[in-house]
Motif scaffolding. Structure first.
Motif, PDB file in Angstrom:
ATOM      1  N   LYS A  54       0.863  -1.176   0.000  1.00  0.00           N
ATOM      2  CA  LYS A  54       0.000   0.000   0.000  1.00  0.00           C
ATOM      3  C   LYS A  54       0.897   1.223   0.000  1.00  0.00           C
ATOM      4  CE  LYS A  54      -0.404   0.297   5.054  1.00  0.00           C
ATOM      5  NZ  LYS A  54       0.074   1.615   5.519  1.00  0.00           N
ATOM      6  N   GLY A  55       0.426   2.299  -0.602  1.00  0.00           N
ATOM      7  CA  GLY A  55       1.174   3.558  -0.603  1.00  0.00           C
ATOM      8  C   GLY A  55       2.085   3.703  -1.812  1.00  0.00           C
ATOM      9  N   LYS A  56       2.677   4.907  -1.870  1.00  0.00           N
ATOM     10  CA  LYS A  56       3.411   5.319  -3.071  1.00  0.00           C
ATOM     11  C   LYS A  56       4.750   4.606  -3.258  1.00  0.00           C
ATOM     12  CE  LYS A  56       3.051   9.511  -1.384  1.00  0.00           C
ATOM     13  NZ  LYS A  56       3.153  10.948  -1.125  1.00  0.00           N
ATOM     14  N   ARG A  57       5.175   4.487  -4.524  1.00  0.00           N
ATOM     15  CA  ARG A  57       6.516   4.006  -4.877  1.00  0.00           C
ATOM     16  C   ARG A  57       7.322   5.173  -5.429  1.00  0.00           C
ATOM     17  NH1 ARG A  57       6.463  -1.507  -4.442  1.00  0.00           N
ATOM     18  NH2 ARG A  57       8.543  -1.025  -3.635  1.00  0.00           N
ATOM     19  N   ASN A  58       8.671   5.049  -5.364  1.00  0.00           N
ATOM     20  CA  ASN A  58       9.478   6.154  -5.880  1.00  0.00           C
ATOM     21  C   ASN A  58       9.769   5.972  -7.370  1.00  0.00           C
ATOM     22  OD1 ASN A  58      11.658   4.424  -6.172  1.00  0.00           O
ATOM     23  ND2 ASN A  58      12.752   5.175  -4.354  1.00  0.00           N
ATOM     24  N   ASP A  59      10.429   6.970  -7.939  1.00  0.00           N
ATOM     25  CA  ASP A  59      10.645   6.963  -9.392  1.00  0.00           C
ATOM     26  C   ASP A  59      11.539   5.806  -9.840  1.00  0.00           C
ATOM     27  OD1 ASP A  59       9.021   9.127  -9.675  1.00  0.00           O
ATOM     28  OD2 ASP A  59      10.650  10.612  -9.707  1.00  0.00           O
ATOM     29  N   GLU A  60      12.500   5.419  -9.003  1.00  0.00           N
ATOM     30  CA  GLU A  60      13.399   4.315  -9.381  1.00  0.00           C
ATOM     31  C   GLU A  60      12.614   3.015  -9.522  1.00  0.00           C
ATOM     32  OE1 GLU A  60      14.216   6.522  -6.932  1.00  0.00           O
ATOM     33  OE2 GLU A  60      15.719   7.562  -8.143  1.00  0.00           O
ATOM     34  N   VAL A  61      11.673   2.789  -8.600  1.00  0.00           N
ATOM     35  CA  VAL A  61      10.873   1.563  -8.676  1.00  0.00           C
ATOM     36  C   VAL A  61       9.980   1.597  -9.911  1.00  0.00           C
ATOM     37  CG1 VAL A  61       9.165   0.120  -7.489  1.00  0.00           C
ATOM     38  CG2 VAL A  61      10.920   1.314  -6.162  1.00  0.00           C
ATOM     39  N   LYS A  62       9.383   2.764 -10.175  1.00  0.00           N
ATOM     40  CA  LYS A  62       8.502   2.879 -11.342  1.00  0.00           C
ATOM     41  C   LYS A  62       9.283   2.650 -12.640  1.00  0.00           C
ATOM     42  CE  LYS A  62       5.562   6.196  -8.952  1.00  0.00           C
ATOM     43  NZ  LYS A  62       5.177   7.609  -8.883  1.00  0.00           N
ATOM     44  N   LYS A  63      10.516   3.176 -12.679  1.00  0.00           N
ATOM     45  CA  LYS A  63      11.360   2.979 -13.869  1.00  0.00           C
ATOM     46  C   LYS A  63      11.701   1.495 -14.021  1.00  0.00           C
ATOM     47  CE  LYS A  63      15.607   4.561 -16.140  1.00  0.00           C
ATOM     48  NZ  LYS A  63      16.090   3.228 -16.499  1.00  0.00           N
ATOM     49  N   ALA A  64      12.065   0.857 -12.928  1.00  0.00           N
ATOM     50  CA  ALA A  64      12.405  -0.577 -12.991  1.00  0.00           C
ATOM     51  C   ALA A  64      11.206  -1.377 -13.489  1.00  0.00           C
ATOM     52  CB  ALA A  64      12.855  -1.068 -11.616  1.00  0.00           C
ATOM     53  N   MET A  65       9.996  -0.987 -13.080  1.00  0.00           N
ATOM     54  CA  MET A  65       8.796  -1.710 -13.523  1.00  0.00           C
ATOM     55  C   MET A  65       8.567  -1.519 -15.030  1.00  0.00           C
ATOM     56  SD  MET A  65       6.074  -1.594 -10.372  1.00  0.00           S
ATOM     57  CE  MET A  65       5.973   0.152 -10.111  1.00  0.00           C
ATOM     58  N   ARG A  66       8.882  -0.318 -15.513  1.00  0.00           N
ATOM     59  CA  ARG A  66       8.757  -0.079 -16.963  1.00  0.00           C
ATOM     60  C   ARG A  66       9.835  -0.851 -17.732  1.00  0.00           C
ATOM     61  NH1 ARG A  66       8.180   5.304 -15.305  1.00  0.00           N
ATOM     62  NH2 ARG A  66      10.261   5.846 -16.045  1.00  0.00           N
ATOM     63  N   ASP A  67      11.070  -0.795 -17.211  1.00  0.00           N
ATOM     64  CA  ASP A  67      12.201  -1.406 -17.918  1.00  0.00           C
ATOM     65  C   ASP A  67      12.113  -2.933 -17.956  1.00  0.00           C
ATOM     66  OD1 ASP A  67      13.147   1.096 -18.284  1.00  0.00           O
ATOM     67  OD2 ASP A  67      14.768   0.987 -16.785  1.00  0.00           O
ATOM     68  N   HIS A  68      11.554  -3.527 -16.927  1.00  0.00           N
ATOM     69  CA  HIS A  68      11.611  -4.996 -16.799  1.00  0.00           C
ATOM     70  C   HIS A  68      10.232  -5.650 -16.781  1.00  0.00           C
ATOM     71  CE1 HIS A  68      15.913  -4.679 -15.985  1.00  0.00           C
ATOM     72  NE2 HIS A  68      15.620  -3.685 -15.165  1.00  0.00           N
ATOM     73  N   LYS A  69       9.194  -4.894 -17.125  1.00  0.00           N
ATOM     74  CA  LYS A  69       7.830  -5.438 -17.159  1.00  0.00           C
ATOM     75  C   LYS A  69       7.412  -6.030 -15.813  1.00  0.00           C
ATOM     76  CE  LYS A  69       7.265  -6.391 -22.084  1.00  0.00           C
ATOM     77  NZ  LYS A  69       8.579  -6.447 -22.753  1.00  0.00           N
ATOM     78  N   ALA A  70       7.045  -5.139 -14.923  1.00  0.00           N
ATOM     79  CA  ALA A  70       6.548  -5.569 -13.610  1.00  0.00           C
ATOM     80  C   ALA A  70       5.434  -4.617 -13.196  1.00  0.00           C
ATOM     81  CB  ALA A  70       7.673  -5.554 -12.580  1.00  0.00           C
ATOM     82  N   VAL A  71       4.645  -5.026 -12.217  1.00  0.00           N
ATOM     83  CA  VAL A  71       3.557  -4.166 -11.731  1.00  0.00           C
ATOM     84  C   VAL A  71       3.612  -4.058 -10.211  1.00  0.00           C
ATOM     85  CG1 VAL A  71       1.922  -4.594 -13.609  1.00  0.00           C
ATOM     86  CG2 VAL A  71       1.921  -6.081 -11.596  1.00  0.00           C
ATOM     87  N   TYR A  72       2.917  -3.026  -9.739  1.00  0.00           N
ATOM     88  CA  TYR A  72       2.748  -2.842  -8.292  1.00  0.00           C
ATOM     89  C   TYR A  72       1.264  -2.900  -8.000  1.00  0.00           C
ATOM     90  CZ  TYR A  72       2.373  -0.260  -3.867  1.00  0.00           C
ATOM     91  OH  TYR A  72       2.059   0.135  -2.586  1.00  0.00           O
ATOM     92  N   PHE A  73       0.900  -3.852  -7.140  1.00  0.00           N
ATOM     93  CA  PHE A  73      -0.490  -4.032  -6.738  1.00  0.00           C
ATOM     94  C   PHE A  73      -0.747  -3.394  -5.372  1.00  0.00           C
ATOM     95  CE2 PHE A  73      -0.094  -8.212  -9.157  1.00  0.00           C
ATOM     96  CZ  PHE A  73      -0.956  -7.869 -10.195  1.00  0.00           C
ATOM     97  N   GLY A  74      -1.910  -2.825  -5.199  1.00  0.00           N
ATOM     98  CA  GLY A  74      -2.346  -2.366  -3.887  1.00  0.00           C
ATOM     99  C   GLY A  74      -3.367  -3.340  -3.317  1.00  0.00           C
ATOM    100  N   ALA A  75      -3.194  -3.663  -2.030  1.00  0.00           N
ATOM    101  CA  ALA A  75      -4.225  -4.399  -1.291  1.00  0.00           C
ATOM    102  C   ALA A  75      -4.775  -3.424  -0.252  1.00  0.00           C
ATOM    103  CB  ALA A  75      -3.635  -5.632  -0.627  1.00  0.00           C
ATOM    104  N   THR A  76      -5.956  -3.701   0.265  1.00  0.00           N
ATOM    105  CA  THR A  76      -6.586  -2.739   1.178  1.00  0.00           C
ATOM    106  C   THR A  76      -5.931  -2.769   2.561  1.00  0.00           C
ATOM    107  OG1 THR A  76      -8.675  -2.926  -0.003  1.00  0.00           O
ATOM    108  CG2 THR A  76      -8.766  -2.014   2.222  1.00  0.00           C
TER     109      THR A  76
END
Lengths: 181, 278
Positions: free
Chosen positions: A103-125
């Motif tokens: 839950k909560g925000k990710r930083n730009d490095e994580v978002k870039k890694a997700m774009r570069d390597h095809k990954a996602v970030y899921f939120g649970a309640t």
């Protein structure tokens, strides 16, 4: 916004169809890991040693469950705040991690890694730990037992309800606060 | 001097720890029900629906509402004419340890540098105020780490005044965004000193969400801050909506002529606390 039922391990094809805002019911094996476990996983990588689970296609759930009462596989098990794992996540994503759950925000490095390597970030309640535990049908500690609630667990989940917060294309679901400039 | 049995104190504290972690307070539940009805976004409504279901399930199963059963915070009012045999600290700690163990609550306390878990959720964080009389009142709060991490203390200049306070609080909630499990509750300490402002800010979180501050000026400040924060649109779990904050509770204390201390203690929606009196 679409709704998908997905099974682990996740593939590039799974990730490519997901967009921020989509609902995913995740089934299969996921691994718990939070602050101290991430430090230890990184130490293992630094030492060139194998990790306790295969990162390829893996999903890590940022959770430190409460103790399982008799007759239940696990106690309450909702997400913890994800930014504390940002320091470790890009490296794990580059090595094959396909999804992190928190839950909560990710930083730009994580978002870039997700774009570069095809990954996602899921939120649970967050704060729905009792409810989410219903979707965890089995759990066993596979590493770092000494960490107690922070130990790495292999969890079997069935239709675990998630929202795509960050997709692999730069999309983000969280509302931007309306701040006067 | 009135003697209060340590065993009675420990047993009540143990019960309170388990009960608070498994039963959502009625005032919080009413806010969730209100949110389910009035939230402007479907995503926000869905979060309230899940949180109400979670509360029902926790109550039925005695699973904790949230896996983060918190550090155990106690605000104690001890009458000067009362004593607890063996000491009130020891009695509360023993009760907390038993409650967290027997209630299958998570132990979340660790060494700050080695990060080794203390194993029994000790130490309890205990604030004792000596008061006239022979009563003992113990308030317990399960304070989770996610919301605590989003809390801040600042030392404003007196010239910044109310506008400075509002700006800091709104900025804090905006920057925290989805991280502390909104809709949040804000305990605001204004005045005092560097250590006193956060102490009263946290204590303010023990108030009922739907109470009204007896001082109309402070009640108006609370209402204004609540409205300002809810304009942010962060919404339940950061998914957007009008319910970013459920309540603002302000505690004030006189401060040094040079200072305007301000503490913002962020509490998640799972506002777990109970009290017991002897």
């Amino acid at each position: 916004m679409a709704k998908y039922s997905l099974n682990t391990p996740l593939t590039d094809a799974d990730i490519e169809k997901l967009r921020a805002g989509d609902v995913v019911l995740l089934s299969g094996i996921i691994y718990s890991g939070r602050d101290a476990a991430h430090k230890k996983l990184t130490d293992l990588l630094d030492a060139g040693k194998p990790l306790p689970f295969d990162l390829k296609g893996a999903s890590i759930y940022y959770v430190g469950p409460s103790p399982a009462p008799p007759g239940r596989p696990i106690g309450a098990a909702g997400p913890t705040t994800s930014y504390r794992m940002d320091a470790y996540a890009p490296r794990l994503i580059s090595l094959g991690l396909k999804a992190s759950i928190g839950k909560g925000k990710r930083n730009d490095e994580v978002k870039k890694a997700m774009r570069d390597h095809k990954a996602v970030y899921f939120g649970a309640t967050g704060g729905a730990g009792a409810l989410l535990s219903k979707c965890i049908t089995a759990s066993k500690i596979i590493a770092f037992d000494e960490l107690g609630p922070e130990a790495v667990r292999e969890m079997t989940v069935k239709d675990f309800p998630l929202l795509v917060i960050n997709d692999a294309f730069g999309g983000e679901l969280y509302a931007k606060p309306n701040l006067p400039e | 001097m009135r003697e209060i049995k340590a065993a009675d104190v420990s047993a009540a504290v143990a019960r309170m720890c388990v009960s608070a972690n498994t039963k959502l307070p009625d005032d919080v539940r009413r806010k969730f029900e209100e949110g389910l009805k009035n939230e402007t976004t479907e995503a926000g409504k869905e979060i309230f629906r899940q949180l109400l279901e979670n509360a029902d399930l926790a109550f039925e199963t005695k699973l904790p509402l949230c896996q983060d059963c918190g550090l155990a915070i106690f605000y104690v009012e001890l009458g000067e004419d009362a004593r607890v045999e063996g000491g009130v600290n020891a009695a509360i700690t023993a009760g907390m340890v038993a409650g967290y163990k027997d209630g299958f609550l998570r132990k979340s306390s660790c060494d700050p540098m080695t990060r080794k878990n203390t194993g029994d959720n000790t130490p309890a964080i205990i604030h004792i105020d000596l008061v006239p009389g022979d009563r003992l009142k113990i308030s317990y709060m399960a304070k989770g780490g996610g919301s605590e991490n989003m809390s801040r203390v600042t030392m404003l200049a007196p010239s910044q005044g109310w506008e400075g306070i509002k700006k800091f609080v709104v900025q804090r909630v905006a920057e925290a965004g989805p991280n502390p499990c909104p809709p949040v509750i804000l305990g605001i300490g204004i005045g005092g000193t560097f250590e006193y402002a956060p102490k009263i800010a946290k204590k303010a979180l023990l108030r009922k969400l739907d109470d009204t501050h007896p001082d109309p000026k402070i009640a108006a400040m609370e209402a204004e801050l609540l409205a300002e924060v809810n304009k942010l649109g962060i919404g339940p779990m950061g998914l957007g909506g009008s319910y970013t904050c459920l309540a603002v509770k302000i505690a004030m204390a006189p401060c040094h002529i040079a200072s305007l201390p301000l503490a913002v203690n962020v509490q998640c929606h799972s506002a777990r606390h109970e009290e017991v009196e002897f």
